[in-house]
Write a protein that holds these residues in place. Structure first.
Motif, PDB file in Angstrom:
ATOM      1  N   LEU A 113       0.354   4.104   0.332  1.00 26.36           N
ATOM      2  CA  LEU A 113       0.316   2.653   0.159  1.00 26.36           C
ATOM      3  C   LEU A 113      -1.105   2.274  -0.222  1.00 26.36           C
ATOM      4  CD1 LEU A 113       2.389   1.556   3.271  1.00 26.36           C
ATOM      5  CD2 LEU A 113       2.998   1.108   0.888  1.00 26.36           C
ATOM      6  N   ILE A 114      -1.251   1.464  -1.275  1.00 23.58           N
ATOM      7  CA  ILE A 114      -2.571   0.965  -1.643  1.00 23.58           C
ATOM      8  C   ILE A 114      -2.470  -0.543  -1.826  1.00 23.58           C
ATOM      9  CG2 ILE A 114      -3.215   3.139  -2.772  1.00 23.58           C
ATOM     10  CD1 ILE A 114      -3.067   1.597  -5.462  1.00 23.58           C
ATOM     11  N   PRO A 115      -3.579  -1.237  -1.637  1.00 23.71           N
ATOM     12  CA  PRO A 115      -3.553  -2.683  -1.868  1.00 23.71           C
ATOM     13  C   PRO A 115      -3.180  -2.978  -3.325  1.00 23.71           C
ATOM     14  CG  PRO A 115      -5.549  -2.041  -0.687  1.00 23.71           C
ATOM     15  CD  PRO A 115      -4.881  -0.776  -1.151  1.00 23.71           C
ATOM     16  N   LEU A 116      -2.363  -3.992  -3.515  1.00 22.43           N
ATOM     17  CA  LEU A 116      -1.938  -4.377  -4.856  1.00 22.43           C
ATOM     18  C   LEU A 116      -3.145  -4.674  -5.750  1.00 22.43           C
ATOM     19  CD1 LEU A 116       0.483  -4.952  -6.697  1.00 22.43           C
ATOM     20  CD2 LEU A 116       0.454  -7.295  -5.854  1.00 22.43           C
ATOM     21  N   HIS A 117      -4.171  -5.306  -5.187  1.00 24.91           N
ATOM     22  CA  HIS A 117      -5.354  -5.634  -5.987  1.00 24.91           C
ATOM     23  C   HIS A 117      -6.079  -4.371  -6.456  1.00 24.91           C
ATOM     24  CE1 HIS A 117      -8.498  -4.868  -2.946  1.00 24.91           C
ATOM     25  NE2 HIS A 117      -7.629  -5.337  -2.083  1.00 24.91           N
ATOM     26  N   THR A 118      -6.009  -3.291  -5.681  1.00 24.04           N
ATOM     27  CA  THR A 118      -6.624  -2.026  -6.101  1.00 24.04           C
ATOM     28  C   THR A 118      -5.883  -1.457  -7.307  1.00 24.04           C
ATOM     29  OG1 THR A 118      -7.390  -1.541  -3.866  1.00 24.04           O
ATOM     30  CG2 THR A 118      -7.230   0.330  -5.384  1.00 24.04           C
ATOM     31  N   LEU A 119      -4.551  -1.467  -7.244  1.00 26.28           N
ATOM     32  CA  LEU A 119      -3.776  -1.006  -8.400  1.00 26.28           C
ATOM     33  C   LEU A 119      -4.111  -1.856  -9.622  1.00 26.28           C
ATOM     34  CD1 LEU A 119      -1.566   0.907  -9.549  1.00 26.28           C
ATOM     35  CD2 LEU A 119       0.068  -0.913  -9.023  1.00 26.28           C
ATOM     36  N   VAL A 138       4.631  -5.921 -13.491  1.00 24.83           N
ATOM     37  CA  VAL A 138       4.929  -5.478 -12.121  1.00 24.83           C
ATOM     38  C   VAL A 138       4.004  -6.171 -11.128  1.00 24.83           C
ATOM     39  CG1 VAL A 138       4.844  -3.484 -10.551  1.00 24.83           C
ATOM     40  CG2 VAL A 138       5.871  -3.239 -12.831  1.00 24.83           C
ATOM     41  N   ILE A 139       2.717  -6.137 -11.398  1.00 23.59           N
ATOM     42  CA  ILE A 139       1.734  -6.718 -10.482  1.00 23.59           C
ATOM     43  C   ILE A 139       1.955  -8.226 -10.330  1.00 23.59           C
ATOM     44  CG2 ILE A 139      -0.738  -7.211 -10.220  1.00 23.59           C
ATOM     45  CD1 ILE A 139      -1.128  -4.344 -11.564  1.00 23.59           C
TER      46      ILE A 139
END
Length: 182
Positions: free
Chosen positions: A144-150, A174-175
């Motif tokens: 799991l990674i923070p959405l903002h990191t992706l 997607v984001i």
């Protein structure tokens, strides 16, 4: 026995032809796939690291769950099946929310051409990461990674070599859709 897939034309319409998946890839025939993006209410997104023996993009991080739609199989049935196979979750179709269908073309080499229509879904992850059971033959790791990191790493191109090179417009869709659900 090899899996068969239904052939589509360049506009995403079924042609009525069914071929072995290997032939679809060697000839560059369009066919349907499913992508399921899992996210948490806390703003994290589940990623899978592709298995080291995968013929395309081994060890890169990718969509939570992905797979081919078998010939004659419905899109939603394929999504539910792939979720069970790859991360061990049993879900109902109503838990999946269609994001859209995205055309993808990638030439890996002259005998491996991916031409697919990704039927992409969003689904809230309500199961702890530790309770997921990854399919060892397909998935190296889950995280799991923070959405903002992706977003920073693929959308902003800060670290794109870690991820499967989907079209930037796909990652943006997607984001954006996940952000709207949070």
């Amino acid at each position: 026995m090899e899996e068969y897939v239904d052939v589509m034309d360049a506009e995403g319409r079924y042609t009525g032809e069914s071929v072995p998946k290997s032939l679809a890839h060697s000839k560059g025939l369009f066919h349907p796939t499913v992508h399921i993006w899992f996210y948490t209410r806390e703003g994290y997104i589940l990623l899978q690291q592709r298995g080291r023996s995968k013929p395309t993009f081994p060890m890169l991080w990718d969509v939570s769950v992905a797979g081919h739609v078998s010939s004659g199989e419905s899109i939603s049935d394929a999504a539910i099946r792939e979720i069970e196979e790859e991360i061990g979750l049993s879900l109902e179709k109503g838990e999946l929310h269609l994001l859209g269908v995205f055309k993808s073309e990638q030439l890996h080499h002259k005998t491996l051409i991916d031409r697919e229509f990704h039927h992409s879904f969003l689904c809230e992850l309500n199961t702890p990461l530790a309770a997921l059971r990854k399919q060892d033959s397909e998935v190296e790791a889950l995280k799991l990674i923070p959405l903002h990191t992706l977003a920073e790493e693929v959308w902003g191109m800060a670290n794109p070599q870690r991820y499967v090179p989907h079209d930037i417009s796909y990652y943006k869709a997607v984001i954006k859709a996940i952000k709207e659900r949070l």
